[in-house]
Design a protein around this motif. Structure first.
Motif, PDB file in Angstrom:
ATOM      1  N   PRO A 294       0.811  -1.223   0.000  1.00  0.00           N
ATOM      2  CA  PRO A 294       0.000   0.000   0.000  1.00  0.00           C
ATOM      3  C   PRO A 294       0.840   1.267   0.000  1.00  0.00           C
ATOM      4  O   PRO A 294       0.407   2.295  -0.535  1.00  0.00           O
ATOM      5  CB  PRO A 294      -0.838  -0.126   1.276  1.00  0.00           C
ATOM      6  CG  PRO A 294      -0.081  -1.068   2.147  1.00  0.00           C
ATOM      7  CD  PRO A 294       0.572  -2.033   1.219  1.00  0.00           C
ATOM      8  N   THR A 295       2.041   1.208   0.572  1.00  0.00           N
ATOM      9  CA  THR A 295       2.912   2.384   0.553  1.00  0.00           C
ATOM     10  C   THR A 295       3.286   2.751  -0.876  1.00  0.00           C
ATOM     11  O   THR A 295       3.235   3.927  -1.269  1.00  0.00           O
ATOM     12  CB  THR A 295       4.194   2.129   1.370  1.00  0.00           C
ATOM     13  OG1 THR A 295       3.822   1.809   2.720  1.00  0.00           O
ATOM     14  CG2 THR A 295       5.097   3.348   1.366  1.00  0.00           C
ATOM     15  N   GLU A 296       3.627   1.748  -1.678  1.00  0.00           N
ATOM     16  CA  GLU A 296       3.961   1.994  -3.083  1.00  0.00           C
ATOM     17  C   GLU A 296       2.739   2.441  -3.871  1.00  0.00           C
ATOM     18  O   GLU A 296       2.836   3.320  -4.729  1.00  0.00           O
ATOM     19  CB  GLU A 296       4.563   0.729  -3.705  1.00  0.00           C
ATOM     20  CG  GLU A 296       5.944   0.373  -3.174  1.00  0.00           C
ATOM     21  CD  GLU A 296       6.945   1.504  -3.387  1.00  0.00           C
ATOM     22  OE1 GLU A 296       6.995   2.060  -4.503  1.00  0.00           O
ATOM     23  OE2 GLU A 296       7.667   1.843  -2.430  1.00  0.00           O
ATOM     24  N   THR A 301      -0.660   6.360  -6.895  1.00  0.00           N
ATOM     25  CA  THR A 301      -2.013   6.850  -7.182  1.00  0.00           C
ATOM     26  C   THR A 301      -2.536   7.830  -6.141  1.00  0.00           C
ATOM     27  O   THR A 301      -3.381   8.666  -6.444  1.00  0.00           O
ATOM     28  CB  THR A 301      -3.008   5.674  -7.252  1.00  0.00           C
ATOM     29  OG1 THR A 301      -3.189   5.118  -5.951  1.00  0.00           O
ATOM     30  CG2 THR A 301      -2.505   4.595  -8.196  1.00  0.00           C
ATOM     31  N   GLY A 302      -2.062   7.726  -4.907  1.00  0.00           N
ATOM     32  CA  GLY A 302      -2.606   8.527  -3.820  1.00  0.00           C
ATOM     33  C   GLY A 302      -3.934   7.966  -3.350  1.00  0.00           C
ATOM     34  O   GLY A 302      -4.549   7.116  -3.992  1.00  0.00           O
ATOM     35  N   ILE A 433      -7.333   7.633 -10.869  1.00  0.00           N
ATOM     36  CA  ILE A 433      -6.608   8.446 -11.841  1.00  0.00           C
ATOM     37  C   ILE A 433      -6.488   7.699 -13.164  1.00  0.00           C
ATOM     38  O   ILE A 433      -6.657   6.476 -13.217  1.00  0.00           O
ATOM     39  CB  ILE A 433      -5.201   8.815 -11.320  1.00  0.00           C
ATOM     40  CG1 ILE A 433      -4.372   7.554 -11.058  1.00  0.00           C
ATOM     41  CG2 ILE A 433      -5.310   9.665 -10.055  1.00  0.00           C
ATOM     42  CD1 ILE A 433      -2.935   7.815 -10.667  1.00  0.00           C
ATOM     43  N   PRO A 434      -6.196   8.407 -14.269  1.00  0.00           N
ATOM     44  CA  PRO A 434      -5.968   7.714 -15.536  1.00  0.00           C
ATOM     45  C   PRO A 434      -4.849   6.681 -15.401  1.00  0.00           C
ATOM     46  O   PRO A 434      -3.829   6.935 -14.761  1.00  0.00           O
ATOM     47  CB  PRO A 434      -5.558   8.850 -16.483  1.00  0.00           C
ATOM     48  CG  PRO A 434      -6.210  10.061 -15.907  1.00  0.00           C
ATOM     49  CD  PRO A 434      -6.150   9.875 -14.418  1.00  0.00           C
ATOM     50  N   GLY A 435      -5.084   5.517 -15.981  1.00  0.00           N
ATOM     51  CA  GLY A 435      -4.088   4.459 -15.908  1.00  0.00           C
ATOM     52  C   GLY A 435      -4.065   3.716 -14.597  1.00  0.00           C
ATOM     53  O   GLY A 435      -3.147   2.928 -14.346  1.00  0.00           O
TER      54      GLY A 435
END
Length: 484
Positions: A294-296, A301-302, A433-435
């Motif tokens: 989840p950190t990555e 993406t945030g 987000i996109p992607g």
């Protein structure tokens, strides 16, 4: 032999739909929830005769044929809950435009054309494209969930929608800046501005309300969660409330075999579905080896915004519409800056659910719920100060609101985090987000992720589909081929 076929962690809509789908197909299912009442963000609560929905304004998918409706029917509890349809879906207030978002898409299109006649062609083309895209996505989802592949196939347009922003999509059809902002009035429903939110997520969210309707359950959203729990139990499922998961039990690094609960009891299963916060799943429940996941994801993406929510029980009538979005300018992008919260020129949402549902408030009274986007962070907010700011701003929509209030409460992002477990009070999970690429089981081949931390995104219907998808993948592995 394992205690259960499947253990589902968390009773938000994703977990409830996943558990409901599985148990209706004969899977021995355990649902565990840390709170004493189910529902997550569907929760409702009472204050001195007023019943408030804690977070949700309205949902789709509950009309006949909708997926949530289908699950209620499969659990034989569909007759125990009724819904009211909203029309308009929303009433949007801009500096020089006050526009209802009609439940009938064609009526709304004509309303937009009357306001922006030079954009008539672009408006029609935009909605024609969104309608076609939504129909195709629904076909793809229905094909997967029904076990009938080939009924819907992804196209170039669908792949493109996943990789462009909603702002980019609008630019293809619309030239008038004010109109693009009017068409972005549902961005707070997903927590990102037009330039950052995936066109795929926005199109599906917007069109779901036009095509499937916008509804509220009579008696509050808690009733929907409670009825789903009742249906799960009636079909032989087991639901543990007030006793959440403490650890996902691993045989080795690629298979889990059950769950240990907070009271120390362990339950074994062939599959585990987690519909709770991704940080909790991959950090607390699975342990240090997985906590970097989840950190990555958060770096890539945030996480979505949270909200500061004010709950007011008021005397008398308050507004003409039960769902209002207030935008004091056309600078939609600025509303999503953390620095804009609690300013005079920031946006707020207003829900007066008691207008359609008289069960929510005493006679001659109403429930008013005010939503202000607030940064999802570990900082605590001064409830008293911010409540005053939000009420003062709401008086631009409801004159004299402060003097009508007889019951008052509020929730900060930290309040939401404490109740739901969502990291920093995130309202919609990962930013769409996109992607966007979702969190899956990361090599644990019998772990499935549901809810708004899953692959389909934030919002009630998207989280429900995420739960349905997880259930279908499990049923497919178990060779249950008669559809869900």
């Amino acid at each position: 032999m394992k205690d259960f076929d499947v253990i589902v962690i968390g009773s938000g809509i994703g977990g409830l739909i996943s558990a409901g789908t599985l148990v209706s197909k004969g899977m021995k299912t355990l649902l565990v929830e840390k709170n004493k009442i189910p529902g997550g963000l569907l929760a409702s609560f009472k204050r001195k005769g007023f019943l408030f929905n804690s977070a949700v304004d309205c949902i789709s998918g509950v009309a006949k044929g909708g997926y949530i409706s289908n699950v209620l029917e499969s659990l034989d509890v569909d007759s125990e809950i009724n819904f009211v349809k909203l029309n308009p879906i929303r009433f949007s207030i801009f500096p020089d435009i006050r526009i209802p978002v009609d439940s009938n898409m064609n009526v709304y299109i004509e309303r937009l054309i009357q306001l922006f006649p030079s954009e008539a062609s672009g408006i029609k083309k935009l909605f024609n494209f969104m309608d076609g895209s939504f129909t195709l996505v629904q076909s793809m989802l229905d094909s997967f969930l029904s076990g009938k592949p080939g009924l819907g196939k992804a196209t170039h347009e669908i792949f493109e929608l996943r990789n462009i922003s909603y702002k980019d999509l609008l630019r293809k059809y619309i030239t008038n800046y004010r109109l693009t902002m009017v068409l972005s009035d549902r961005c707070p429903f997903i927590g990102l501005p037009p330039s950052r939110v995936s066109a795929f997520s926005m199109v599906n969210m917007i069109m779901s309300y036009f095509k499937l309707g916008a509804y509220r359950p009579i008696g509050g959203f808690q009733k929907l969660a409670d009825i789903l729990v009742k249906g799960i139990e009636n079909k032989g499922g087991m639901v543990l409330l007030g006793n959440g998961a403490d650890k996902i039990l691993l045989e080795n690094n690629n298979r889990c075999y059950g769950v240990r609960c907070e009271n120390g009891n362990e339950y074994t299963s062939e599959f585990v579905v987690s519909s709770v916060d991704s940080h909790h799943t991959f950090g607390d429940l699975l342990g240090r080896e997985f906590e970097s996941i989840p950190t990555e994801m958060r770096k890539k993406t945030g996480i979505s915004t949270s909200f500061f929510v004010v709950y007011a029980g008021v005397k008398g009538e308050v507004t003409e519409h039960s769902s209002v979005g207030y935008f004091p300018s056309y600078d939609m992008e600025s509303f999503f800056s953390p620095k804009s919260s609690f300013k005079n020129d920031s946006t707020i949402g207003v829900t007066v659910a008691s207008m359609e549902d008289k069960l929510l408030a005493p006679d001659a009274c109403n429930t008013v719920v005010l939503h202000e986007m607030a940064e999802a962070s570990d900082k605590e907010i001064d409830k008293s100060v911010c409540t005053g700011i939000v009420i003062k701003k709401a008086e631009k929509i409801i004159p004299g609101l402060k003097d009508k209030i007889i019951v008052l409460d509020s929730a900060t992002p930290k309040s939401i985090e404490r109740y739901t477990g969502n990291f920093n009070g995130s309202a919609f999970g990962w930013n769409q987000i996109p992607g966007f690429k979702n969190v899956k089981g990361y090599g644990i081949n019998n772990l499935y992720i549901a809810g708004h931390w899953g692959e389909i995104g934030g919002g009630v219907l998207a989280a429900a589909y995420s739960g349905a998808k997880a259930a279908k993948e499990i049923l497919t592995k178990e060779s249950v081929t008669n559809g869900i």
